[in-house]
Scaffold this motif. Structure first.
Motif, PDB file in Angstrom:
ATOM      1  N   SER A 146       1.809   9.759 -21.951  1.00 54.11           N
ATOM      2  CA  SER A 146       0.968   8.730 -22.508  1.00 54.11           C
ATOM      3  C   SER A 146       1.311   7.461 -21.565  1.00 54.11           C
ATOM      4  O   SER A 146       0.132   6.945 -20.781  1.00 54.11           O
ATOM      5  CB  SER A 146       0.891   8.456 -23.775  1.00 54.11           C
ATOM      6  N   ILE A 147       2.348   6.770 -21.568  1.00 55.98           N
ATOM      7  CA  ILE A 147       2.757   5.619 -21.028  1.00 55.98           C
ATOM      8  C   ILE A 147       2.505   5.722 -19.394  1.00 55.98           C
ATOM      9  O   ILE A 147       1.920   4.920 -18.729  1.00 55.98           O
ATOM     10  CB  ILE A 147       3.861   4.755 -21.491  1.00 55.98           C
ATOM     11  N   GLY A 148       3.025   6.737 -18.921  1.00 51.93           N
ATOM     12  CA  GLY A 148       3.024   7.081 -17.573  1.00 51.93           C
ATOM     13  C   GLY A 148       1.631   7.246 -17.203  1.00 51.93           C
ATOM     14  O   GLY A 148       1.406   6.618 -16.019  1.00 51.93           O
ATOM     15  N   GLY A 149       0.974   7.936 -17.966  1.00 46.61           N
ATOM     16  CA  GLY A 149      -0.652   8.205 -17.588  1.00 46.61           C
ATOM     17  C   GLY A 149      -1.442   6.696 -17.455  1.00 46.61           C
ATOM     18  O   GLY A 149      -2.047   6.387 -16.490  1.00 46.61           O
ATOM     19  N   LEU A 150      -0.962   5.716 -18.562  1.00 47.04           N
ATOM     20  CA  LEU A 150      -1.548   4.595 -18.416  1.00 47.04           C
ATOM     21  C   LEU A 150      -1.201   3.626 -17.165  1.00 47.04           C
ATOM     22  O   LEU A 150      -2.066   2.924 -16.557  1.00 47.04           O
ATOM     23  CB  LEU A 150      -1.295   3.853 -19.799  1.00 47.04           C
ATOM     24  N   CYS A 151       0.143   3.457 -16.759  1.00 47.79           N
ATOM     25  CA  CYS A 151       0.557   3.112 -15.767  1.00 47.79           C
ATOM     26  C   CYS A 151      -0.223   3.613 -14.304  1.00 47.79           C
ATOM     27  O   CYS A 151      -0.440   2.903 -13.466  1.00 47.79           O
ATOM     28  CB  CYS A 151       2.061   3.343 -15.356  1.00 47.79           C
ATOM     29  N   LEU A 152      -0.460   4.984 -14.478  1.00 43.71           N
ATOM     30  CA  LEU A 152      -1.000   5.552 -13.266  1.00 43.71           C
ATOM     31  C   LEU A 152      -2.397   4.947 -13.185  1.00 43.71           C
ATOM     32  O   LEU A 152      -3.078   4.918 -12.138  1.00 43.71           O
ATOM     33  CB  LEU A 152      -1.157   7.184 -13.590  1.00 43.71           C
ATOM     34  N   VAL A 153      -3.147   4.690 -14.186  1.00 46.38           N
ATOM     35  CA  VAL A 153      -4.522   3.998 -14.052  1.00 46.38           C
ATOM     36  C   VAL A 153      -4.493   2.715 -13.472  1.00 46.38           C
ATOM     37  O   VAL A 153      -5.432   2.522 -12.468  1.00 46.38           O
ATOM     38  CB  VAL A 153      -5.123   3.641 -15.568  1.00 46.38           C
ATOM     39  N   VAL A 154      -3.398   1.907 -13.521  1.00 49.02           N
ATOM     40  CA  VAL A 154      -3.373   0.645 -12.943  1.00 49.02           C
ATOM     41  C   VAL A 154      -3.199   0.869 -11.319  1.00 49.02           C
ATOM     42  O   VAL A 154      -3.896   0.402 -10.541  1.00 49.02           O
ATOM     43  CB  VAL A 154      -2.112  -0.242 -13.379  1.00 49.02           C
ATOM     44  N   TRP A 198      -5.533  -0.043  -8.030  1.00 51.24           N
ATOM     45  CA  TRP A 198      -5.042  -0.896  -6.882  1.00 51.24           C
ATOM     46  C   TRP A 198      -5.418   0.106  -5.473  1.00 51.24           C
ATOM     47  O   TRP A 198      -5.749  -0.586  -4.598  1.00 51.24           O
ATOM     48  CB  TRP A 198      -3.593  -0.786  -6.893  1.00 51.24           C
ATOM     49  N   LYS A 199      -5.027   1.336  -5.701  1.00 50.87           N
ATOM     50  CA  LYS A 199      -5.489   2.230  -4.385  1.00 50.87           C
ATOM     51  C   LYS A 199      -6.955   2.170  -4.161  1.00 50.87           C
ATOM     52  O   LYS A 199      -7.146   2.036  -3.004  1.00 50.87           O
ATOM     53  CB  LYS A 199      -4.986   3.726  -4.839  1.00 50.87           C
ATOM     54  N   LEU A 200      -7.706   2.583  -5.247  1.00 49.39           N
ATOM     55  CA  LEU A 200      -9.201   2.517  -4.887  1.00 49.39           C
ATOM     56  C   LEU A 200      -9.740   1.330  -4.426  1.00 49.39           C
ATOM     57  O   LEU A 200     -10.604   1.230  -3.702  1.00 49.39           O
ATOM     58  CB  LEU A 200      -9.933   3.166  -6.400  1.00 49.39           C
ATOM     59  N   PRO A 220       8.008   7.305   2.944  1.00 43.13           N
ATOM     60  CA  PRO A 220       8.208   6.003   2.504  1.00 43.13           C
ATOM     61  C   PRO A 220       9.173   5.037   3.190  1.00 43.13           C
ATOM     62  O   PRO A 220       9.942   5.732   4.116  1.00 43.13           O
ATOM     63  CB  PRO A 220       8.854   6.416   1.212  1.00 43.13           C
ATOM     64  N   ARG A 221       8.856   3.858   3.318  1.00 40.27           N
ATOM     65  CA  ARG A 221       9.825   2.696   4.136  1.00 40.27           C
ATOM     66  C   ARG A 221      10.577   2.023   2.959  1.00 40.27           C
ATOM     67  O   ARG A 221      10.083   1.495   2.276  1.00 40.27           O
ATOM     68  CB  ARG A 221       9.048   1.916   5.031  1.00 40.27           C
ATOM     69  N   PRO A 269       0.758  -1.207   0.142  1.00 38.76           N
ATOM     70  CA  PRO A 269       0.040  -0.010  -0.044  1.00 38.76           C
ATOM     71  C   PRO A 269       0.802   1.179  -0.046  1.00 38.76           C
ATOM     72  O   PRO A 269       0.599   2.258  -0.676  1.00 38.76           O
ATOM     73  CB  PRO A 269      -0.665  -0.188   1.257  1.00 38.76           C
ATOM     74  N   ARG A 270       1.886   1.330   0.891  1.00 33.72           N
ATOM     75  CA  ARG A 270       2.584   2.571   0.788  1.00 33.72           C
ATOM     76  C   ARG A 270       3.365   2.771  -0.213  1.00 33.72           C
ATOM     77  O   ARG A 270       3.644   3.719  -0.747  1.00 33.72           O
ATOM     78  CB  ARG A 270       3.674   2.516   2.105  1.00 33.72           C
ATOM     79  N   LEU A 271       3.981   1.614  -1.056  1.00 27.33           N
ATOM     80  CA  LEU A 271       4.689   1.802  -2.551  1.00 27.33           C
ATOM     81  C   LEU A 271       3.602   2.241  -3.310  1.00 27.33           C
ATOM     82  O   LEU A 271       3.974   3.130  -4.205  1.00 27.33           O
ATOM     83  CB  LEU A 271       5.284   0.378  -2.449  1.00 27.33           C
ATOM     84  N   VAL A 272       2.406   1.817  -3.275  1.00 29.31           N
ATOM     85  CA  VAL A 272       1.602   2.326  -4.286  1.00 29.31           C
ATOM     86  C   VAL A 272       1.166   3.737  -4.171  1.00 29.31           C
ATOM     87  O   VAL A 272       1.083   4.499  -5.122  1.00 29.31           O
ATOM     88  CB  VAL A 272       0.040   1.391  -4.113  1.00 29.31           C
TER      89      VAL A 272
END
Ligand code: HEM
Length: 376
Positions: free
Chosen positions: A49-57, A61-63, A139-140, A12-15
């Motif tokens: 674009s690729i960064g934005g699509l990674c952010l979707v994933v 996970w977060k939501l 972060p840890r 979770p913290r890494l997300v």
């Protein structure tokens, strides 16, 4: 039994921290994209674009992790509304960006889908800052689980790149409006159709129409001879007074085929006619101290170019065979190949050769039109 997808998820913290880093990258690449207009800059847009699509994933996970806390009102604390707002703004920025790439459009008065995307991206900055004030957790290193973490990040980037690739295939197969985007993400509009292409202004830069008879262009600053030329002395094939016979002859042969690419998502290719800036500088005997050339509009809006680049730029009076209309910057606008539309200064009245770059131009482009300047 957890799925392969879940086994690849991060702690979770890494997300949370990965979302923060990617949001910063998206904002950074987004801001850089606003001043990227040369084909070599394609990497900025692909990374965005690729960064934005990674952010979707990551946001998925977060939501998934926090949904119970958000859907049960009893679990809310005083910071939850900000978290919900942040989720909405982020999903809005992601969704509007992806919709744009897949050919979507939206009319919001003078603005469109990409403006909405950029707006949400900028609003997100403020909401993230407030969110972090309530939810900051450092972060840890213990969250980094060696090979599994590395594999998770590789998988994440792989998913983003694959999604980006698949969008291209989808657009191509369905021939969506997203299929003919330029590397900047802009779509073609009105190329070669004279003045018949979109009229947009940066922020509030919108003067009254200019009286061409009373109008004149001045060339000042690091020059040995200030110039002041009326429209007739500039407009191609409309020879008149202003400057020497030779200068006028030399002046009136500017022609440039160039792509105007607006950050609101359209581009247009035209044959522009007018006067080469290099000819004007030569006629004014620009000094050796000059390193930059600033182009100033009747509204106070201005932008400067390095002198070598400025020399090859054009100050246009015509697009195709037509005189520029007011909306496109009549009587004179800058045509600066490789620069984004907001740097193609409209309604130009002054050209200033300078030793140093103009530090105030970023402020000028945001406040012009608000300060009562712009009387034609
Ligand atoms: C100043 C801020 C921003 C600007 C100027 C900007 C600009 C752009 C542009 C021009 C595109 C279209 C690219 C193309 O058509 O190939 C785009 C797409 C996108 N942007 Fe942004 N953006 C900004 C902020 C953000 C932020 C903060 C996020 C994340 C929350 C984001 C996420 C995305 C996504 C997911 C796409 C779609 C990528 C795809 O489907 O290939 N952008 N952005």
């Amino acid at each position: 039994m957890s799925t392969r997808f879940e086994r690849l998820s991060l702690s979770p913290r890494l997300v949370d921290w990965s979302i923060f880093v990617l949001l910063a990258l998206e904002l950074g690449s987004g801001l850089v994209s606003l001043v990227t207009g040369r084909p070599g800059g394609w990497v900025v847009f692909v990374a965005h674009s690729i960064g934005g699509l990674c952010l979707v994933v990551l946001v998925f996970w977060k939501l998934k992790r926090v949904r119970k806390r958000v859907t049960r009102l009893a679990a809310w604390d005083r910071a939850t509304p900000v978290s919900v707002l942040l989720a909405a703004v982020t999903l809005g920025a992601l969704g509007s960006g992806i919709a744009w790439v897949l050919g979507g459009s939206l009319a919001l008065g003078p603005w469109g889908l990409l403006n909405l995307h950029i707006g949400l991206g900028l609003v997100g900055v403020v909401v993230v800052a407030i969110h972090l004030r309530h939810r900051f957790r450092p972060p840890r290193t213990s969250d980094i689980e060696g090979r599994r973490t590395v594999l998770s990040y590789l998988a994440l980037v792989g998913i983003g790149a694959l999604a980006w690739r698949l969008q291209g295939t989808f657009n191509g197969l369905l021939k969506t409006a997203g299929a003919d985007r330029r590397f900047t993400g802009s779509r073609e509009e009105g190329s070669g159709a004279g003045n018949d292409f979109p009229v947009t202004s940066w922020v509030a830069d919108d003067p009254d129409p200019i009286d061409v008879e009373a109008w004149e262009l001045t060339v000042t600053g690091e020059v040995d001879r200030d110039l002041s030329v009326g429209y007739d002395g500039i407009a191609p094939g409309e020879g008149g007074e202003g400057g020497s016979e030779a200068g006028q002859e030399e002046r009136n042969n500017g022609h440039l085929r160039a792509t105007l690419d607006c950050t609101s998502g359209w581009y247009s290719v035209h044959d522009w006619r007018g006067v080469r800036v290099g000819n004007l500088l030569a006629e004014a005997d620009v000094t050796e101290n000059a390193r930059w050339v600033s182009f100033r509009s009747v509204t106070g809006y201005r932008w400067s170019l390095p002198i070598e680049e400025a020399r090859d730029a054009l100050l246009a009076t015509h697009v195709g065979d037509e005189r520029l209309t007011h909306g496109h910057g009549a009587p004179l606008r800058l045509v600066a190949p490789g620069r984004r539309g907001f740097q193609w200064v409209k309604w130009v009245t002054e050209v200033e050769a300078r030793e140093r770059k103009d530090p105030g131009q970023w402020l000028a482009v945001f406040v012009s039109g608000f300060d009562g300047d712009g009387e034609g």
